[in-house]
Design an enzyme around this catalytic site. Structure first.
Site, mmCIF file in Angstrom:
data_model
loop_
_atom_site.group_PDB
_atom_site.id
_atom_site.type_symbol
_atom_site.label_atom_id
_atom_site.label_comp_id
_atom_site.label_asym_id
_atom_site.label_seq_id
_atom_site.Cartn_x
_atom_site.Cartn_y
_atom_site.Cartn_z
ATOM 1 C CB VAL A 99 46.793 40.632 36.193
ATOM 2 C CG1 VAL A 99 47.051 39.969 34.836
ATOM 3 C CG2 VAL A 99 45.822 39.786 37.008
ATOM 4 C CE LYS A 130 36.328 39.615 34.404
ATOM 5 N NZ LYS A 130 37.567 39.668 35.237
ATOM 6 N N GLY A 159 41.156 32.498 34.343
ATOM 7 C CA GLY A 159 42.523 32.849 34.718
ATOM 8 C C GLY A 159 43.504 31.939 34.000
ATOM 9 N N GLY A 219 41.383 40.282 49.317
ATOM 10 C CA GLY A 219 41.719 40.664 47.947
ATOM 11 C C GLY A 219 40.968 39.893 46.879
ATOM 12 C CD GLU A 248 38.385 44.707 42.047
ATOM 13 O OE1 GLU A 248 38.814 45.753 42.564
ATOM 14 O OE2 GLU A 248 39.110 43.903 41.420
ATOM 15 C CG ASP A 265 33.562 38.379 36.549
ATOM 16 O OD1 ASP A 265 34.417 39.122 36.028
ATOM 17 O OD2 ASP A 265 33.769 37.171 36.793
ATOM 18 C CE LYS A 282 35.592 35.823 34.701
ATOM 19 N NZ LYS A 282 35.933 35.324 36.055
ATOM 20 N N GLY A 339 44.056 35.530 40.489
ATOM 21 C CA GLY A 339 45.321 35.785 41.160
ATOM 22 C C GLY A 339 46.392 36.189 40.172
#
Length: 595
Positions: A271, A353, A382, A434, A437, A448, A452, A549
């Site tokens: 990113v 986040k 994203g 990818g 992680e 995660d 959010k 991405g």
């Protein structure tokens, strides 16, 4: 599908035209895509009309003359239109890379009719319903300018014909305006390249525009806009102002100089590298500090020569940067730096986040105290403008609940489970590609998504929930029997983050694994796809796209950066600011509506 009580025409629809003055080379399509994204994320549907790359039409005419040696204009029209077809496809590819739902439609697919000479025709009609119907599934329709379908085949519209195409589209589709993106930031009283004291005009009427535009806007386009009462805006990429051509009194604008902003980027992973690429693509607008990384030598070996790197936060933040972009992730160094840069007077743009969920109030208080912006569009979805949709809706609607697919790793893994792949193998494949992680627990266990959701609850209901207060269901809890049963029924597993009001007026939130019917709006999201559904008393709204991405996420971050730059330009000259979209109150987002 539109709700039964809503018109087929989107409530916010703009036509943007990109000519060869801003499309010089293939790299320019990324800049144009960002300009389109800027409109999409504030709730507009967009028709993007594009010209061929600079010089390509002339080259095609030259090749045609060499090969045909006096051949018919009809055959030349078939040849030279290829520049626009190529350009439209390239724009579509750039939008797809950025995760913006788009469709490319050629003139015959739109029922775009024309009549007249093969090389200087006029448009005569458009199948508006067919075009508007495509907005049920996309936010942007890309159309090649310069030609339409004549009685005997393709015909072109003459020099500057893309301006005319854009005006006609605005009229036939009932758009709120047509915005012509040029290499100058508006119409001037004189040629600014030749006259030092030329004045930019905020607005002028059609007749005056025909006199002073000097070919900047095609004469036929101005004439048709006057006949059809279409508002034309002439603007440059990324600028917050424009010259408006309409039935208005002439008014000069103040001189607006855009000084470059100093930007510090923290992190150069997927990113961070995308953000740097966007910044470098806008020379003269930004200066970059050394980028903060762990191993400067490793990054310098493969990065553009214009970038410098450092492992020292003090060097990365030297010289009082105007904007700090945090992409390093985690909750240790990132958390400390996020607070310190706001205290020291920088604007903060973050994709983190976890930090935002933990320090939401603290970071907002610091930003307010310093008179700076805190922006975090990329923390959820994203490049999918989920927070923007929520903000638009709560400004004028009653929001009952929000549910969405917010984690690309889980979305990929659950898709693999639906194919019969064991969980461990699905996670390993996500790591190889990818999506996941090395330690995928934050995704797999729902942490995660909970981070959010904590942010989303703030925007949707104004309530502060710590991520630990949000119940979470882990993919690891899925039994083989449950997976087999769902697969046998033809259902689709999704990790769904949900928040809403209960019967007592309180707010609840949870992250759960749901088995959805294949026709559910969230069921079709695959891989890094993210989306959200907003449930209102009148129906349901949705927004979908790529939620992870390099390019979708960096697109959202760069949009935040550009918003800050525009805001720094205008406050000192408020009298020259013009509303960019003079519309009635927004009732729905211009991103896929579902019944």
């Amino acid at each position: 599908m539109a709700l039964p009580d809503q018109p087929s025409r989107p409530l916010k629809l703009s036509v943007l035209k990109f000519g060869s003055s801003v499309l010089f080379k293939p790299d320019d399509y990324a800049r144009a895509a960002h300009e389109i994204y800027r409109h999409v994320r504030v709730g507009e549907k967009v028709v993007a009309v594009v010209s061929a790359l600079d010089g390509e039409t002339d080259a095609l005419f030259g090749v045609g003359d060499d090969v045909g040696q006096g051949c018919s204009d009809a055959l030349l029209a078939r040849l030279v239109r290829c520049g626009e077809l190529k350009s439209a496809a390239l724009m579509g590819l750039a939008l797809e890379r950025s995760g913006i739902p788009a469709a490319v439609m050629d003139p015959h697919e739109m029922g775009l009719k024309a009549d007249g000479e093969a090389l200087d025709a006029n448009l005569t009609g458009l199948d508006a319903e067919r075009v508007l119907a495509r907005f049920a599934s996309v936010d942007v329709i890309v159309a090649p300018g310069f030609f339409g379908e004549g009685v005997d085949g393709p015909v072109t519209l003459g020099r500057g014909g893309t301006d005319l195409t854009a005006v006609e589209f605005a009229h036939w589709l009932g758009a709120d305006r047509v915005r012509l993106i040029k290499d100058v930031d508006g119409v001037y009283t004189d040629d600014p390249a030749k006259v030092a004291n030329a004045k930019r005009l905020d607005q002028l009427d059609y007749d005056e525009a025909a006199k002073v535009s000097r070919g900047l806007v095609q004469d036929k386009a101005i004439t048709r806009a006057k006949e059809q009462d279409v508002v034309i805006e002439v603007a440059a990429l990324g600028r917050p102002y424009a010259t408006r051509i309409a039935a208005v009194a002439k008014r000069e604008g103040d001189g607006l100089e855009m000084a470059p902003l100093k930007v510090a980027v923290l992190g150069h992973g997927a990113v961070g590298a995308g953000v740097c690429s966007h910044l470098l693509a806008h020379p003269g607008r930004f200066t970059l500090n050394p980028v903060l990384v762990r191993d400067p030598g490793h990054h310098q070996a493969s990065a553009p020569t214009a970038l410098r790197f450092t492992a020292d936060p003090a060097k990365a933040l030297a010289g009082e940067p105007d904007i700090v972009v945090e992409t390093i992730g985690g909750t240790s160094l990132a958390r400390a730096l996020s607070q310190s840069v706001l205290r020291e007077g920088a604007h903060l743009v973050t994709a983190n986040k976890a930090v935002l969920a933990l320090d939401f109030e603290r970071l907002h208080d610091l930003a307010e105290a310093a008179g700076r912006s805190l922006r975090y569009s990329a923390t959820i979805g994203g490049g999918v403008p989920i927070l923007e949709l929520v903000d638009l809706v709560v400004a004028g609607e009653t929001l009952l609940s929000v549910e969405g697919v917010l984690n690309g790793t889980c979305n990929f893994v659950l898709g693999q489970l639906g194919k019969g792949v064991p969980l461990a193998e699905a996670v390993a494949e996500a790591q190889r590609l990818g999506f996941a992680e090395a330690d995928p627990s934050a995704d797999i266990d729902g942490h995660d998504a909970a981070d959010k959701l904590a942010i989303l609850v703030r925007h949707a209901f104004g309530v502060g929930l710590h991520p630990d207060q949000i119940s979470r269901e882990s993919l690891s809890d899925l039994s083989a029997d449950r997976i087999a049963a769902v697969n046998e029924q033809g259902l689709v597993f999704k990790q769904v983050a949900w928040c809403g009001t209960n019967a007592d007026g309180g707010v609840e939130a949870r992250v759960e694994i749901r088995a959805l019917a294949p026709d559910h709006p969230l069921a079709g999201l695959v891989n890094e796809g993210n989306g959200a559904l907003l449930n209102l008393p009148t129906g349901q709204l949705g927004v979908f796209g790529k939620g992870a991405g390099r390019w979708p996420t960096s697109e959202a971050i760069f949009a935040d950066i550009m918003d800050i730059q525009r805001e720094t330009l205008l406050p000192s000259k408020p009298q020259s600011r013009m509303a960019e979209n003079p519309l009635s109150p927004v009732r729905r987002m211009s991103s896929r509506t579902v019944a």
